[in-house]
Structure formats: structure tokens, C-alpha cells
Enzyme design. Structure first.
Site, short mmCIF file in Angstrom:
data_model
loop_
_atom_site.label_atom_id
_atom_site.label_comp_id
_atom_site.label_asym_id
_atom_site.label_seq_id
_atom_site.Cartn_x
_atom_site.Cartn_y
_atom_site.Cartn_z
N GLN A 317 -6.86 1.44 11.25
CA GLN A 317 -6.50 2.73 10.65
C GLN A 317 -7.01 3.88 11.51
OE1 GLN A 317 -8.04 0.10 9.20
NE2 GLN A 317 -7.82 0.15 6.95
N GLN A 339 -1.32 2.77 12.88
CA GLN A 339 -1.59 2.49 11.47
C GLN A 339 -2.18 3.73 10.80
OE1 GLN A 339 -3.93 -1.02 10.73
NE2 GLN A 339 -4.01 -0.70 8.52
N ASP A 340 -1.60 4.11 9.64
CA ASP A 340 -2.10 5.24 8.84
C ASP A 340 -2.01 6.57 9.58
OD1 ASP A 340 -2.65 3.25 7.06
OD2 ASP A 340 -4.77 3.68 6.85
N ASP A 361 1.80 1.27 7.18
CA ASP A 361 1.40 2.24 6.14
C ASP A 361 1.28 3.64 6.72
OD1 ASP A 361 1.13 -0.10 4.67
OD2 ASP A 361 -1.05 -0.16 4.83
N ARG A 429 5.13 -0.60 0.84
CA ARG A 429 4.47 -1.61 0.01
C ARG A 429 3.50 -0.90 -0.93
NH1 ARG A 429 -0.07 -4.75 3.71
NH2 ARG A 429 -0.94 -2.95 4.77
#
Length: 524
Positions: A317, A339-340, A361, A429
Site C-alpha cells: 500500500q 496499490q491504494d 484497490d 471488491r
């Protein structure tokens, strides 16, 4: 119509119960009222142990007392968290503690803002305002919890009082949610963009109006963006202040504090003005504190800037921008990471003509946020990874939050396009139990998995309680024939249902965006 009924079922039940309770004023005791909340035992315990003795006759009185009680417990929880900091020797514990102290302080701010807004006629807030601020207060507590998971340390920052605090705020959200439904009219925000501000964000001459100038070459008053932001925070009146960030790559982490309101950060275009850093969870930060840019002040505006996190996919992240700025606008900006990438943490936010790059994500958080006329670009992940575009963080059924992607394009980035078949890519998700994401009238390219949405860690978590919707999307990846068969997934066919996630309805943007003269579509 069936979709609408299912979506609003919980709220309707609470509304009918509260209406009945209000009509029975002779029985309006604490037990009666608390039994109508999601957490009646917590409500009854703390209400009965409060120093206030009252007979409630209307749900607005119950709301007032609930906010007061939550605020009282928030102050106690903050003191407890503050005292815990003296015992931490490990750096990872101190990082989590620092986040939690800030987040608990912000929860107090949101509860105070709500209390003032529902009590004072001159500063009266709308029920939608109150629901937004209460949602943020609850999100802050959840964010504190997830920081411990990020760095694999024990949940030492969460004393029992914080669990009770979450439940008290959740109860208040439910109470206010009924009032919000009962007063379901167009609710206007303060006209915070005055007449002189109009057309500024589209104007090429906005930089000539800058109050402060940042330049790497020394041609401005400041060489770093944070130095200009710090100077702006010291001004006596927090009216609009334009900071022109000239072209250049600014390697720094920036933060706009919670009381540094009305900052307009204007670059020379997303290709030319870049703010970048490389903090990550792999590098010892929480997801929250990894952000290259962290925005908390109200009514923040950014135009023509790239926010980047260059930690790379191996570091986990790594946030490029984290925003908890209420009534904020991001126009023609780019957000780059893996990520993130983009943490839409909380409050009401609007993104127009932006580019968002990432892998896992990479649009996540618990704001009420609309992305419009934007391009979402999915990058190549590590071998064995799957791409997840969204992970929405709604953890309470009464939070008025959600991610809405409207009239945009979902495409593979240049590095993924030639190998797109080797990686699974999903629209999202469920990060939290009541995760809510909708995609409206958007082009979806063919690299999206036909199922559309992915389970959380191969479990059936939240599949009955989430709300995922698709409405009139187009492109080779838009077919819903093979989408997931979850109870919470909806192929939206009704314009009425879809309209709940527009600029007008989700963020009430018709009341505050027109004054900026930013192009936007209020409805479908």
C-alpha cells in the site's frame, strides 16, 4: 422498483419505528428510544449513566442527546489514546499511535461541528451535513483500527471505550438517517464559492491571481509546496487562497491541516507540475500515513497537478493522495501509484477530467465521491496478483457514502495492455460490510473479468450486505450477463435508482459546484 425497495428497506423500518415512537410521547423514556437503535444495550447503558435527566418527545431531541453522549465518550477515548503513547518503544507502534491520535481528534471535531449545526439556528446545518460529518467520525475510528493491521501490531490503540464510541456514533447515524429521509428535500450547502471565484478553475489566468507562488528555480516566494501551505495556514482569515505551483517535480510529502481551509492548489498542468514521494506500508508507514499528499482542510481545490507515489508494486500500500476535505474539487489532476493510489477517505468530494492509475484497490475509502469524465487506467501488477479497481469502505448501513464512477472510461494502462490476458482485473471488491460502488454510463474495456466483481480474500464476506450497481455502461467489458450472482449486486435498469448516485443526489453538488463554473453533469 424492487431494487429501490431492497436498498431502502432498513431505513424504512427505522423510520416507521421512530414515527411510532414519536407519536407515543407518554412512553418516550430512554429504554423505549434506545430499543430502536442498532446498539440498544450501549445506548441504554450510557444514557442511564449520563448526568442528564430528560423525557424525550421527538427524535430530534434524541439525536441531540446522542451526539452529546458520543462527543463525551470521544473526548474520553482521545485522552486514553493520548496516554498510551508514553508506552510505545517500537517505531511501528508510534506510527499507528500518531495516526490514531489525529483521527480521534478529527472525530471530536466532526461531532462538535454536528452539535453546533443542529443546535444553533444561525449556523444551522442540513440533515445531509450532519450525516456526512457523523459518517466521517465513524470512519476515523475504523481507520485507526486498520492502521494496526497494516503494520501487524496489536490493536493496542483501541480501548473498550472506542468500541462503545463506534456504537454510539452508529446509533446517532441511524437516528439522523430517519430525519434525513423525513426531510428529503433538496438541501443546500453554504454558498462557499462567492461571485469573484466564478470561472476561475477554467480560466487560464488563474495563476496570475495567485496569492503565493512556488517554484523550483527560485522565481517564486517558496521552493517547496509545503512551505507555501504552512504560510497559508497562518493567515488570519481562512478565505480562498490560491497557491500557484509552477512546473517542476516536487519531491516532498504535503499536508493541508484540518483548519487550513479554502486552499486552491493550481499547477501548470498534470504533465508539468508533479508532487511525488515514496512512502509505503512496506517502508514502515500505515496506509493512512503513506500519502504523498494528505488533505484535511475544508473546500480544498486542486487543478492541473499530478500526485504520485513511486514506492512501486513491491512495497504494498502506497497512497498518492488522501483526501478528507469536505466539499472538495479535483479538476484535471492525475493520481499515480500501484496499490491504494487514491484514498478518498471521507466527506464529499468531486473529481472531473482526472486520470487515476493503479493496480490493487487503487480507488478506495469511505467518502461520498463522484468521478466524472475521468479515465481510470489499470497498470500491470506483480506476477500472481489480480487488479481491483475499487475497495469502498462503508461500514455502517446509515453512512451516506459511496463511490460513483460516471460517464468515464476504464482502460488498461500502456504497461498492462499487451499482457492484459495474463492478469485478472475486477471493478472492485468489498473492503467493508456495506461497501457501495456504482458505475454509470461508463466505457468498460474488454480486459475486465466477466464476473465484474471479486470476493474479498476468496470469502463470501459482505456479498449480501454490499451494494454494487451498473447502469447503462458500454464497451466490450460492460456486459452483465456473466456478472456475480451476489444478493448485493444490481443491474440497475431504473433511472430513478441510478439517479441516487449522481452529482445532484450523492454529493448534492448542484448546490455548490455551479459557482465554480467547472463543467459537470448534475444528473444522468
Amino acid at each position: 422498483m424492487a431494487t429501490k425497495i431492497r436498498l431502502l428497506a432498513t431505513l424504512i423500518v427505522f423510520s416507521s419505528i421512530f414515527s411510532f415512537a414519536a407519536s407515543k410521547s407518554t412512553k418516550s423514556n430512554i429504554t423505549w428510544w434506545c430499543n430502536q437503535t442498532p446498539h440498544p444495550s450501549t445506548c441504554k447503558y450510557f444514557m442511564s449513566h449520563s448526568h442528564h435527566h430528560f423525557a424525550l418527545k421527538h427524535r430530534s431531541e434524541f439525536r441531540l442527546m446522542s451526539v452529546k453522549l458520543a462527543l463525551k465518550k470521544a473526548l474520553i477515548a482521545q485522552r486514553q489514546v493520548s496516554q498510551l503513547g508514553q508506552n510505545y518503544e517500537h517505531q511501528q507502534q508510534r506510527v499507528v499511535w500518531t495516526d490514531c491520535l489525529k483521527l480521534h481528534s478529527n472525530t471530536i471535531l466532526q461531532l462538535n461541528r454536528t452539535l453546533r449545526g443542529i443546535r444553533k439556528k444561525r449556523l444551522r446545518c442540513t440533515d445531509l451535513d450532519a450525516q456526512t460529518w457523523l459518517s466521517t467520525a465513524l470512519t476515523n475510528i475504523q481507520t485507526c483500527r486498520t492502521g494496526s493491521l497494516d503494520l501487524n501490531v496489536s490493536d493496542f490503540t483501541m480501548p473498550a471505550m472506542s468500541k462503545n464510541l463506534s456504537e454510539l456514533i452508529s446509533n446517532t447515524l441511524a437516528i439522523n438517517g430517519v430525519l434525513l429521509q423525513d426531510n428529503n428535500t433538496v438541501q443546500e450547502f453554504p454558498r462557499w464559492f462567492s461571485r469573484p471565484n466564478r470561472r476561475l478553475l477554467q480560466s487560464a489566468s488563474i495563476t496570475a491571481m495567485a496569492n503565493l507562488v512556488v517554484a523550483k528555480d527560485g522565481s517564486g516566494k517558496f521552493r517547496s509546496v509545503q512551505a507555501a501551505i504552512n504560510a497559508a495556514s497562518k493567515r488570519r482569515y481562512k478565505t480562498r487562497l490560491i497557491i500557484h505551483v509552477k512546473r517542476g517535480v516536487y519531491k516532498e510529502n504535503i499536508a493541508v491541516g484540518v483548519n487550513n481551509n479554502n486552499i486552491w492548489l493550481v499547477g501548470d498542468g498534470m504533465r508539468n507540475t508533479i508532487i511525488t514521494s515514496s512512502r509505503s506500508v512496506g517502508g514502515g508507514y500505515t496506509t493512512y500515513s503513506s500519502a504523498t499528499a494528505g488533505i484535511d482542510g475544508l473546500r480544498f481545490v486542486a487543478r492541473g497537478i499530478t500526485f504520485s507515489n513511486t514506492a512501486g508494486p513491491l512495497k504494498g500500500q502506497a497512497v498518492a493522495l488522501r483526501s478528507a476535505s469536505d466539499l472538495s474539487v479535483f479538476y484535471r489532476c492525475s493520481f499515480q501509484g500501484y496499490q491504494d493510489t487514491l484514498f478518498v477517505h471521507s466527506q464529499r468530494q468531486f473529481y472531473r477530467e482526472c486520470y487515476i492509475y493503479g493496480t490493487i484497490d487503487f480507488i478506495f475509502g469511505n467518502a461520498a465521491v463522484v468521478f466524472q469524465n475521468s479515465i481510470i487506467l489499470v497498470r500491470r501488477p506483480l506476477k500472481g496478483q489480480a487488479n481491483m479497481i475499487t475497495a469502498q469502505g462503508r461500514n455502517d448501513p446509515f453512512q451516506n457514502t459511496g463511490i460513483s464512477i460516471h460517464n468515464s472510461r476504464i482502460l488498461p494502462a500502456p504497461d498492462l495492455k499487451p499482457v492484459a490476458g495474463a492478469f485478472e482485473t475486477y471493478l472492485g471488491r468489498p473492503w467493508m460490510r456495506y461497501s457501495r460502488t456504482v458505475i454509470l454510463q461508463t466505457y468498460i474495456d474488454g480486459f475486465i473479468n466477466p464476473a465484474g466483481w471479486s470476493p474479498w480474500l476468496n470469502r463470501d464476506f459482505a456479498q449480501d450486505t454490499l451494494y454494487y450497481g451498473e447502469y447503462k455502461n458500454f464497451g466490450p467489458g460492460s456486459s452483465t450477463r456473466r456478472r456475480v450472482a451476489w444478493k448485493g449486486f444490481h443491474v440497475i435498469t431504473s433511472p430513478y435508482v441510478a439517479s441516487r448516485f449522481t452529482v445532484r443526489s450523492l454529493i448534492a453538488g448542484q448546490s455548490w459546484l455551479p459557482a465554480t463554473k467547472i463543467p459537470f453533469t448534475s444528473d444522468l
